[in-house]
Design a protein around this motif. Sequence first.
Motif, PDB file in Angstrom:
ATOM      1  N   GLY A 170     100.248  18.943 -34.560  1.00 57.67           N
ATOM      2  CA  GLY A 170      99.376  18.192 -33.624  1.00 57.67           C
ATOM      3  C   GLY A 170      99.939  16.530 -33.686  1.00 57.67           C
ATOM      4  O   GLY A 170     100.259  15.798 -33.219  1.00 57.67           O
ATOM      5  N   ALA A 171      99.983  16.133 -35.151  1.00 53.91           N
ATOM      6  CA  ALA A 171     100.190  14.789 -35.334  1.00 53.91           C
ATOM      7  C   ALA A 171     101.762  14.400 -35.126  1.00 53.91           C
ATOM      8  O   ALA A 171     101.988  13.307 -34.548  1.00 53.91           O
ATOM      9  CB  ALA A 171     100.041  14.447 -37.025  1.00 53.91           C
ATOM     10  N   LEU A 172     102.633  15.486 -35.345  1.00 45.40           N
ATOM     11  CA  LEU A 172     104.028  15.166 -35.188  1.00 45.40           C
ATOM     12  C   LEU A 172     104.288  15.278 -33.564  1.00 45.40           C
ATOM     13  O   LEU A 172     105.123  14.664 -33.196  1.00 45.40           O
ATOM     14  CB  LEU A 172     104.785  16.175 -35.991  1.00 45.40           C
ATOM     15  CG  LEU A 172     104.677  16.133 -37.475  1.00 45.40           C
ATOM     16  CD1 LEU A 172     105.559  17.134 -38.068  1.00 45.40           C
ATOM     17  CD2 LEU A 172     105.413  14.730 -37.919  1.00 45.40           C
ATOM     18  N   GLY A 173     103.686  16.239 -33.125  1.00 46.60           N
ATOM     19  CA  GLY A 173     103.839  16.229 -31.629  1.00 46.60           C
ATOM     20  C   GLY A 173     103.343  15.194 -30.810  1.00 46.60           C
ATOM     21  O   GLY A 173     103.720  14.644 -29.825  1.00 46.60           O
ATOM     22  N   ALA A 174     102.340  14.175 -31.294  1.00 51.84           N
ATOM     23  CA  ALA A 174     102.188  13.019 -30.568  1.00 51.84           C
ATOM     24  C   ALA A 174     102.883  11.888 -31.156  1.00 51.84           C
ATOM     25  O   ALA A 174     102.553  10.808 -30.549  1.00 51.84           O
ATOM     26  CB  ALA A 174     100.502  12.699 -31.172  1.00 51.84           C
ATOM     27  N   GLY A 175     103.825  11.945 -31.789  1.00 53.45           N
ATOM     28  CA  GLY A 175     104.744  10.906 -32.225  1.00 53.45           C
ATOM     29  C   GLY A 175     104.786  10.480 -33.475  1.00 53.45           C
ATOM     30  O   GLY A 175     105.515   9.413 -33.742  1.00 53.45           O
ATOM     31  N   ALA A 176     103.878  10.830 -34.461  1.00 48.84           N
ATOM     32  CA  ALA A 176     103.877  10.385 -35.764  1.00 48.84           C
ATOM     33  C   ALA A 176     105.087  11.168 -36.404  1.00 48.84           C
ATOM     34  O   ALA A 176     105.924  12.001 -36.022  1.00 48.84           O
ATOM     35  CB  ALA A 176     102.694  11.228 -36.820  1.00 48.84           C
ATOM     36  N   VAL A 177     105.859  10.395 -37.023  1.00 51.38           N
ATOM     37  CA  VAL A 177     107.138  10.659 -37.936  1.00 51.38           C
ATOM     38  C   VAL A 177     106.784  11.511 -39.031  1.00 51.38           C
ATOM     39  O   VAL A 177     107.769  12.070 -39.620  1.00 51.38           O
ATOM     40  CB  VAL A 177     107.875   9.321 -38.076  1.00 51.38           C
ATOM     41  CG1 VAL A 177     108.523   8.504 -36.968  1.00 51.38           C
ATOM     42  CG2 VAL A 177     107.218   8.321 -39.576  1.00 51.38           C
ATOM     43  N   ALA A 178     105.772  11.304 -39.612  1.00 54.08           N
ATOM     44  CA  ALA A 178     105.143  12.285 -40.861  1.00 54.08           C
ATOM     45  C   ALA A 178     103.866  12.214 -40.990  1.00 54.08           C
ATOM     46  O   ALA A 178     102.936  11.645 -40.326  1.00 54.08           O
ATOM     47  CB  ALA A 178     105.813  11.543 -42.186  1.00 54.08           C
ATOM     48  N   VAL A 179     103.503  13.398 -41.992  1.00 59.49           N
ATOM     49  CA  VAL A 179     102.069  13.330 -42.299  1.00 59.49           C
ATOM     50  C   VAL A 179     101.725  13.177 -43.723  1.00 59.49           C
ATOM     51  O   VAL A 179     102.767  13.558 -44.486  1.00 59.49           O
ATOM     52  CB  VAL A 179     101.336  14.661 -41.781  1.00 59.49           C
ATOM     53  CG1 VAL A 179     101.479  14.701 -40.226  1.00 59.49           C
ATOM     54  CG2 VAL A 179     101.956  15.811 -42.560  1.00 59.49           C
ATOM     55  N   SER A 180     100.634  12.552 -44.357  1.00 66.00           N
ATOM     56  CA  SER A 180     100.600  12.594 -45.753  1.00 66.00           C
ATOM     57  C   SER A 180      99.388  13.357 -45.943  1.00 66.00           C
ATOM     58  O   SER A 180      98.351  13.315 -45.077  1.00 66.00           O
ATOM     59  CB  SER A 180     100.421  11.150 -46.188  1.00 66.00           C
ATOM     60  OG  SER A 180      99.390  10.476 -45.685  1.00 66.00           O
TER      61      SER A 180
END
Length: 189
Positions: A170-180
């Motif tokens: 969800g986060a990556l699909g929204a445009g985030a380059v990464a998750v921590s």
Amino acid sequence: MNCTSLLELLADGPVIAAVKDDAGLEAALESDVSVLFLLYGDILTIGEKVARIHCADKKAFVHLDLIDGLSAREISADFIARHTAADGVISTKVALTKRARELGLVAIQRVFLLDSMALKNVERHFSQESADLVEVLPGLMPKIIRQLCQTTGKPIIAGGLISDKEDVTGALGAGAVAVSSTNPAVWAM
């Protein structure tokens, strides 16, 4: 390390291990993640922790606000730059990330989005010179992540409460380059 090489590294593996204790550090060192956020330590041990991360062929980012013995002043960024081999820093304080960039460190501005006022403040007051990337907490807000990608013009990292594959995608699909995440199960995704 510069921001471009970090983004290339995150393109290959967009999960960042955020470690808050020695057990988490050990697990992260044995994992496949290539970037670690150090969310604990003190001025006597932070250099050793960074060195251990580099020995495991991983990149180390030090959260300045969470290291015992550092203050909320620019000198903290100077200390990390001079006395550790950290690849970059994280802070909620604009002055610290701005100083880190001046010293050649990759700077990540951490922001807590508690309400619409906090979001508007980030959009209105975010300085292009203050940080290379923005880490948004909590990271479970795809609509807001998309909005911040557009308004800040900076790469976004989604952090906080990321606990499963759905959160990551969800986060990556929204445009985030990464998750921590501090969750070792997420590191293995």
